[in-house]
Design a protein around this motif. Structure first.
Motif, short mmCIF file in Angstrom:
data_model
loop_
_atom_site.label_atom_id
_atom_site.label_comp_id
_atom_site.label_asym_id
_atom_site.label_seq_id
_atom_site.Cartn_x
_atom_site.Cartn_y
_atom_site.Cartn_z
N PHE A 98 -2.54 10.20 1.66
CA PHE A 98 -2.37 9.96 3.09
C PHE A 98 -1.86 8.55 3.30
CE2 PHE A 98 -4.74 13.60 4.88
CZ PHE A 98 -5.46 14.02 3.77
N ASP A 99 -0.73 8.40 4.00
CA ASP A 99 -0.23 7.05 4.29
C ASP A 99 -0.40 6.77 5.79
OD1 ASP A 99 0.87 4.59 4.25
OD2 ASP A 99 2.88 5.22 3.60
N GLU A 100 -1.45 6.05 6.12
CA GLU A 100 -1.75 5.71 7.51
C GLU A 100 -1.59 6.90 8.45
OE1 GLU A 100 -0.42 2.06 9.05
OE2 GLU A 100 -0.17 1.10 7.11
N PRO A 101 -2.37 7.96 8.21
CA PRO A 101 -2.17 9.20 8.96
C PRO A 101 -2.48 9.10 10.45
CG PRO A 101 -4.17 9.33 7.65
CD PRO A 101 -3.45 8.08 7.23
N LYS A 141 0.83 -1.21 0.00
CA LYS A 141 0.00 0.00 0.00
C LYS A 141 0.87 1.26 0.00
CE LYS A 141 -1.96 -1.07 3.92
NZ LYS A 141 -1.22 -2.28 4.30
N SER A 142 1.84 1.30 0.91
CA SER A 142 2.71 2.48 0.98
C SER A 142 3.48 2.66 -0.32
CB SER A 142 3.71 2.36 2.13
OG SER A 142 3.03 2.34 3.35
N THR A 143 4.01 1.57 -0.82
CA THR A 143 4.78 1.64 -2.05
C THR A 143 3.92 2.17 -3.19
OG1 THR A 143 6.03 -0.26 -1.27
CG2 THR A 143 6.29 0.33 -3.58
MG MG Z 1 2.70 1.10 4.88
#
Ligand code: MG
Ligand code: ADP
Lengths: 260, 236
Positions: A180-183, A40-42
């Protein structure tokens, strides 16, 4: 607004993303969920080329920004990003954090204008640029109720306050989309609410958002589309209602049974 | 009158009546000039080298620059300062047909030399800064260089300030080798008073005292600076 075409990403030998194709339209709130390590982050970081895609294109406002020849900085100014760990500038005060990029970009733009036409009347002085950026920053801080923290340093803020400042710092650039990455993942539970509240507000104002999160409530309530990623692939996507009520894929069913 | 008191009197006589203090002031000025300018040049060179060393390495140019920097650092850390001074003053400059005052040569060589040391200190400092700081800058559309200069380097300098203070103290102490190229520093000044008065005990004692006071002052200043810089760290 963003079109991802055949995106692949590997780190050395490890293939993390496989043939991702997705189109994100203006005003959409796309929520990305999936088990940890699923990419997901990538995926999110490929959208603004914080990670260079191994192959494929990221078309943003008609330009393929995965092309190494484009000036990525100009496009990133229109794609805000909010991180799990806030990444506020520790050596700058809250208001400086918000003003830094707008002032920098505006200075550059004015320089260019002046070069084209030395007597240009619309050109602003550095003082005016700073005054404008400051007024905007104060406006943004008022919006999140933190105008009294303008001269505080990030280390003096709570996690929730830091993340809200990080969000308005992104807003200060008037971005077309915010990633937004796991804010809320690094926040104490009692601070999750205030950040989600601000994100909802943003969503209501029409901002295009791509949100990686474990907050299923947020996905259901705010998302216009939910995407399930597993092992570097988009396995299922749909509107939140069907996605949660009527999952098709076995892996998604399993995932939902764990998180809901 | 004891023997030591006599020596003191003799020193004072040469220090004041025979203009010894003028020499000492000039020596002190040169010592400080060489150390301060050396440090400043060193910080600039060291920072540039450190940035080259942390640059992503998949393009050719950064790799070439990195090679040059490695050589530079290896050379200046691998040879004694005296050798660098002598090579510059008696070999390099004459070969180029240049005639440069010895203090200027010393100051530049000190800068080049400390640049090599500071680059290693600075690299450590940059690496000690949370990578999220660079990400935050890049994500909002600032370039690598701008983020480095506005965000990362200031935090790196804060982290390495005590080490930089020590580097400055090292530089002050090492200035005593500039007499090898005929520059008048603190040591040469007191040595001169000693030779003129045939009495070295008191001059060298006073010289040691001045060095100690200098070092104490600098340590104090570094502490002050650390405190004012840690403002942004309150509550952590
Ligand atoms: Mg991640
Ligand atoms: N910089 C990197 N270098 C090597 N592997 C990485 C890097 N970033 C992520 N990965 C790997 O890619 C996979 C997906 O990671 P990530 O995108 O962070 O997943 P998620 O955000 O869904 O938890 C993981 O296996 C992770 O180890």
């Amino acid at each position: 607004m963003i079109e991802v075409v055949n995106l692949n990403k590997s780190f050395g030998e490890i293939d993390v993303l496989h043939d991702i194709n997705i189109k994100i339209n203006k005003g959409e709130k796309v929520v990305v969920v999936g088990p940890s390590g699923s990419g997901k982050s990538t995926f999110l970081r490929c959208l603004n080329c914080m990670e260079d895609p191994t192959s494929g294109s990221i078309i943003f406002n008609g330009v393929d920004i995965a092309d190494m020849k484009v000036d990525i900085n100009i496009h990133r100014q229109k794609m805000g990003m909010v991180f799990q760990h806030f990444n506020l500038f520790n050596n700058k005060t809250v208001i400086e954090n918000i003003m830094l990029a707008p002032v920098y970009v505006e200075k550059k733009r004015m320089k260019k204008l002046r070069r084209k036409n030395p007597n240009n009347e619309v050109v602003k002085s550095v003082k005016e640029i700073k005054a404008d950026a400051k007024a905007q920053a104060i406006e943004l801080l008022k919006r999140i109720g933190l105008e009294d923290k303008a001269d505080a340093y990030p280390s003096q803020l709570s996690g929730g306050q830091k993340q809200r400042v990080a969000i308005v710092r992104a807003l200060a650039m008037n971005p077309d989309v915010i990633l937004f990455d796991e804010p809320t993942s690094a926040l104490d539970p009692e601070m999750v609410g205030e950040v989600l509240e601000l994100m909802k507000e943003l969503a209501d104002s029409g901002m295009t958002m791509v949100v990686v999160t474990h907050e299923m409530g947020f996905a259901r309530e705010v998302g216009t589309r939910v995407i399930f990623m597993d092992e570097g692939r988009i396995i299922e996507e749909g509107n939140p209602k069907d996605f949660f009520a009527n999952p098709q894929n076995e892996r998604l069913k399993e995932f939902l049974s764990k998180v809901l | 009158m004891s023997d030591f008191e006599r020596k003191i009197d003799r020193f004072i006589e040469f220090f004041i009546e025979y203009d010894g203090y003028k020499t000492v002031i000039e020596g002190l000025q040169n010592t400080l000039k060489i150390a301060i300018c050396g440090l400043l040049i060193g910080i600039v060179i060291g920072t540039l080298i450190a940035i080259v060393r942390v640059l992503p390495k998949y393009k050719l140019l950064p790799r070439v620059l990195n090679g040059i920097c490695s050589f530079y650092v290896a050379f200046f850390r691998g040879t004694p300062m005296v050798v660098q001074l002598l090579l510059s003053y008696y070999v390099a400059l004459p070969l180029m047909g240049l005639n440069v005052p010895s203090v200027t040569v010393a100051l530049v060589v000190f800068g080049l030399n400390s640049g090599a040391y500071i680059s290693e200190i600075m690299r450590g400092g940059i690496q000690s800064v949370d990578p999220g700081q660079m990400e935050g800058g890049r994500a909002i559309g600032l370039s690598f260089g701008t983020t480095m200069i506005k965000i990362v380097i200031p935090q790196a300098i804060k982290n390495i300030l005590p080490t930089l203070g020590n580097e400055f103290i090292t530089l002050i102490k090492e200035t005593s080798v500039v007499s090898f190229v005929g520059a008048l520093d603190l040591y040469v000044a007191f040595n001169r008073i000693g030779s003129n008065s045939y009495e070295f005990m008191v001059p060298y004692l006073v010289m040691a005292l001045i060095y100690i006071v200098l070092v104490l002052i600098i340590s104090g200043l570094v502490k002050l600076m650390e405190r004012s810089l840690s403002k942004s760290d309150r509550g952590r």
